[in-house]
Write a protein that holds these residues in place. Structure first.
Motif, mmCIF file in Angstrom:
data_model
loop_
_atom_site.group_PDB
_atom_site.id
_atom_site.type_symbol
_atom_site.label_atom_id
_atom_site.label_comp_id
_atom_site.label_asym_id
_atom_site.label_seq_id
_atom_site.Cartn_x
_atom_site.Cartn_y
_atom_site.Cartn_z
ATOM 1 N N ALA A 235 64.005 95.337 57.928
ATOM 2 C CA ALA A 235 63.170 95.773 55.758
ATOM 3 C C ALA A 235 62.374 94.126 56.468
ATOM 4 N N ILE A 236 60.995 94.475 56.780
ATOM 5 C CA ILE A 236 59.996 93.283 56.828
ATOM 6 C C ILE A 236 59.425 94.180 55.431
ATOM 7 N N VAL A 237 58.490 93.288 54.163
ATOM 8 C CA VAL A 237 57.869 93.884 53.739
ATOM 9 C C VAL A 237 56.588 93.313 54.324
ATOM 10 N N ASP A 238 56.019 94.247 54.374
ATOM 11 C CA ASP A 238 53.773 94.343 54.454
ATOM 12 C C ASP A 238 53.030 94.639 53.173
ATOM 13 N N GLU A 247 56.808 92.189 43.598
ATOM 14 C CA GLU A 247 55.391 90.978 42.624
ATOM 15 C C GLU A 247 56.082 89.850 41.917
ATOM 16 N N LYS A 248 56.504 90.172 40.963
ATOM 17 C CA LYS A 248 57.628 89.897 39.588
ATOM 18 C C LYS A 248 58.707 89.268 40.501
ATOM 19 N N ALA A 249 59.153 89.143 41.214
ATOM 20 C CA ALA A 249 60.359 88.300 41.757
ATOM 21 C C ALA A 249 60.125 87.895 42.835
ATOM 22 N N GLY A 250 58.372 87.826 43.372
ATOM 23 C CA GLY A 250 57.972 86.827 44.540
ATOM 24 C C GLY A 250 58.088 86.481 45.609
ATOM 25 N N LEU A 251 58.283 87.958 46.214
ATOM 26 C CA LEU A 251 57.658 88.501 47.287
ATOM 27 C C LEU A 251 56.741 88.268 47.800
ATOM 28 N N LYS A 252 57.304 88.209 49.414
ATOM 29 C CA LYS A 252 55.710 87.760 50.001
ATOM 30 C C LYS A 252 55.697 88.746 51.335
ATOM 31 N N ARG A 253 54.937 88.669 51.974
ATOM 32 C CA ARG A 253 54.114 89.495 52.685
ATOM 33 C C ARG A 253 54.555 88.876 53.951
ATOM 34 N N GLY A 254 55.947 89.213 55.062
ATOM 35 C CA GLY A 254 56.303 88.719 55.838
ATOM 36 C C GLY A 254 57.958 88.650 55.856
ATOM 37 N N PRO A 284 69.896 94.831 38.153
ATOM 38 C CA PRO A 284 69.261 93.811 39.221
ATOM 39 C C PRO A 284 69.872 93.454 40.340
ATOM 40 N N ILE A 285 69.535 93.791 41.236
ATOM 41 C CA ILE A 285 70.179 93.554 42.384
ATOM 42 C C ILE A 285 69.636 92.264 43.465
ATOM 43 N N GLU A 286 70.538 91.136 43.699
ATOM 44 C CA GLU A 286 70.603 90.424 44.704
ATOM 45 C C GLU A 286 69.842 90.258 46.135
ATOM 46 N N LEU A 287 69.250 89.985 46.415
ATOM 47 C CA LEU A 287 68.733 90.314 47.748
ATOM 48 C C LEU A 287 68.736 88.644 48.541
ATOM 49 N N LEU A 288 68.444 88.894 49.949
ATOM 50 C CA LEU A 288 68.466 87.710 50.664
ATOM 51 C C LEU A 288 67.920 87.704 51.253
ATOM 52 N N ILE A 289 66.722 86.838 51.751
ATOM 53 C CA ILE A 289 65.629 87.070 51.744
ATOM 54 C C ILE A 289 65.514 85.968 53.655
ATOM 55 N N LEU A 290 64.616 86.059 54.660
ATOM 56 C CA LEU A 290 64.532 85.061 55.594
ATOM 57 C C LEU A 290 63.111 84.814 55.448
ATOM 58 N N ARG A 291 62.614 83.789 54.932
ATOM 59 C CA ARG A 291 61.229 83.806 54.542
ATOM 60 C C ARG A 291 60.907 82.473 55.762
ATOM 61 N N GLY A 292 60.534 82.802 57.290
ATOM 62 C CA GLY A 292 59.900 81.907 58.004
ATOM 63 C C GLY A 292 61.631 81.727 58.531
ATOM 64 N N GLU A 293 62.135 80.370 58.382
ATOM 65 C CA GLU A 293 63.144 79.317 59.139
ATOM 66 C C GLU A 293 64.478 79.266 57.543
ATOM 67 N N GLU A 294 63.833 79.223 56.024
ATOM 68 C CA GLU A 294 63.955 79.974 55.134
ATOM 69 C C GLU A 294 65.505 81.246 54.859
ATOM 70 N N LYS A 295 66.660 80.476 54.081
ATOM 71 C CA LYS A 295 66.808 81.612 53.265
ATOM 72 C C LYS A 295 66.998 82.134 52.079
ATOM 73 N N ILE A 296 66.567 82.918 51.548
ATOM 74 C CA ILE A 296 66.671 82.387 49.735
ATOM 75 C C ILE A 296 67.216 83.374 49.105
ATOM 76 N N LYS A 297 68.062 83.206 48.366
ATOM 77 C CA LYS A 297 68.406 84.880 47.149
ATOM 78 C C LYS A 297 67.441 84.721 46.108
ATOM 79 N N VAL A 298 66.800 86.022 45.646
ATOM 80 C CA VAL A 298 66.374 86.297 44.905
ATOM 81 C C VAL A 298 66.694 87.323 43.966
#
Length: 473
Positions: A235-238, A247-254, A284-298
């Motif tokens: 599940a990689i955002v494009d 967009e409101k949650a701050g998700l980014k491409r990649g 609400p859904i809590e997502l664990l995201i890998l952004r680069g080398e960092e894992k963040i929760k959204v």
């Protein structure tokens, strides 16, 4: 300027499709032509496509032509069984010496033999240049399970690895032979038996699963058996839609989404199914995201878009396409030919009335459908020709095998009639042959019109552009 370039690309792709498609026909007919010349037969016509020729030219007593019906081709051989319905009236006025059944068999078999030979050439190209494969389809692990479908009701879970279906070991998720989807489609009976390996459990589990098959009217292409499983996928955002929850949650491409509400995402569809199960009670859904080398929760809250109105709640993003890799060298050429023949044999077997599989003639493809597949493969700027080589192996094996069916208008019918003549020392009655050929030609033309109808409907339905998704600001 961009419009001109776009039109040019479409025309160039169509030109490649026409050239490649006609190579298959020409090579098959050249087999008959050269075999006839070798055995000393009179060759009257060599024509690509059926019907009255729109172009013709006589060279050394042979009329070369192009018909107006863009299906198949033929070599007119007066000393073989007459084929006036498809090839036109025989213009040969002088009586020709009869030929032996052996010569008839050689000439008839040469066409399919050349098709198999061309399939082997394409298989060598696949072997040498490599075969494009989607990594997600090489596994038999279930990425997601559709809510309410038989697989979920039977207890299949995301992350389960399917080992066998109805006792047959599966090699990958989607493929011509012994894949998860192929075994489901060709399954028989009221239950499909899955042998799966589940994380944390040592022994494989046997799950008996039903299937769904949408009932459709006769004028629509019939549905396959489905159980509601999809392959693994990252599940990689494009693309992020403007004003969307993403967009409101701050998700980014990649961004790569690893978990949703603590549940590992084996397949991107799991998120959609999770939202679907909420119904009108959106949470609400809590997502664990890998952004680069960092894992963040959204934290993200799905929303219903204002356009199109019928759309359910969603996150408002599009995923990156599953990665493509090149299997190099490609599969062994003999393996490719064998798999192609096996796939065609299983399809024909499934169509037989004594077979309990839900496979219909409407699911087959005409020249229009084959052309569409070629167009789609050749439109890929990176892997197009590699995909076309893979497809050409299957189509040439298909062409060779189908022409060996014992129908009087096909090469197999000529071989059967020649064997009869060889065994009983006398050819079949000419009137009987003409009746059989007329009936089979009518059947064959009806079949081509029938499957072409579904291919044309598919083209018209795919041409409809979906409405863009719009969220409230």
């Amino acid at each position: 300027m961009d419009l001109v370039i776009g039109i040019g690309k479409v025309l160039w792709t169509l030109f490649q499709v026409i050239v490649l498609f006609n190579i298959l026909i020409v090579v098959h007919e050249l087999g008959h032509y050269w075999a006839a010349k070798w055995r000393g037969l009179k060759v009257e016509k060599f024509q690509i496509w059926f019907g009255k020729p729109i172009w013709k030219k006589k060279i050394k007593d042979v009329q070369w032509g192009l018909g107006w019906i863009p299906m198949g081709g033929f070599v007119a051989l007066p000393q073989m069984a007459p084929m006036e319905m498809l090839e036109g009236k025989n213009d040969e006025e002088d009586s020709l010496p009869p030929i032996t059944p052996k010569d008839k068999i050689i000439v008839a078999f040469a066409g399919p033999l050349f098709s198999f030979g061309l399939a082997f050439v394409f298989a060598l190209l696949v072997w040498g240049f490599g075969k494009p494969v989607r990594e997600q389809l090489q596994s038999t692990v279930v990425g997601s399970v559709v809510p309410g479908m038989p697989a979920e009701l039977a207890g299949v879970l995301p992350g389960d690895q399917i080992l066998k279906i109805d006792g047959i070991k599966v090699q990958n998720f989607a493929g011509m032979v012994d894949s998860v989807l192929e075994r489901i489609i060709y399954s028989e009976g009221e239950e499909i038996v899955l042998l799966i390996k589940r994380q944390g459990i040592n022994e494989p589990l046997e799950i008996r699963c039903g299937f769904n098959r949408e009932e459709r009217p006769a004028h629509e292409r019939q549905d396959f058996r489905r159980i509601g499983v999809a392959p693994i996928s990252e599940a990689i955002v494009d693309i992020i839609i403007s004003n969307s929850p993403a967009e409101k949650a701050g998700l980014k491409r990649g961004d790569k989404i690893l978990q949703a509400n603590g549940q590992t995402l084996f397949g991107r569809e799991m998120l959609s199914f999770m939202i679907q199960k909420m119904g009108d009670d959106i949470k609400p859904i809590e997502l664990l995201i890998l952004r680069g080398e960092e894992k963040i929760k959204v934290l993200i809250v799905p929303e219903v878009p204002i356009q199109p109105e019928e759309n359910p709640a969603m996150l408002g993003l599009q995923w990156q396409l599953p990665p493509m890799t090149i299997e190099s060298p490609g599969p062994n050429p003999f393996t490719q030919i064998w798999n192609g023949a096996t796939a065609i044999f299983r399809t024909l077997s499934a169509l037989m009335p004594w077979n309990d599989a839900d496979v219909s003639v409407s699911q087959m493809s005409s020249a229009v459908g084959i052309g569409k597949y070629y167009y789609e493969t050749l439109s890929d700027p990176v892997y197009g020709w590699r995909f076309a080589f893979v497809l050409s192996v299957l189509i040439n094996v298909n062409l060779g095998m189908l022409n060996l069916l014992p129908l009087p208008v096909l090469d197999g019918g000529h071989i059967v009639m020649a064997l009869y003549e060889w065994i009983f020392k006398s050819p079949l009655n000419i009137k009987l042959i003409e009746m059989l050929q007329f009936g089979c030609a009518l059947l064959l033309i009806s079949f081509m019109v029938y499957v072409t109808w579904f291919d044309v409907r598919d083209l018209s339905s795919e041409s409809e552009n979906p409405k863009p998704i719009v969220f409230s600001p």
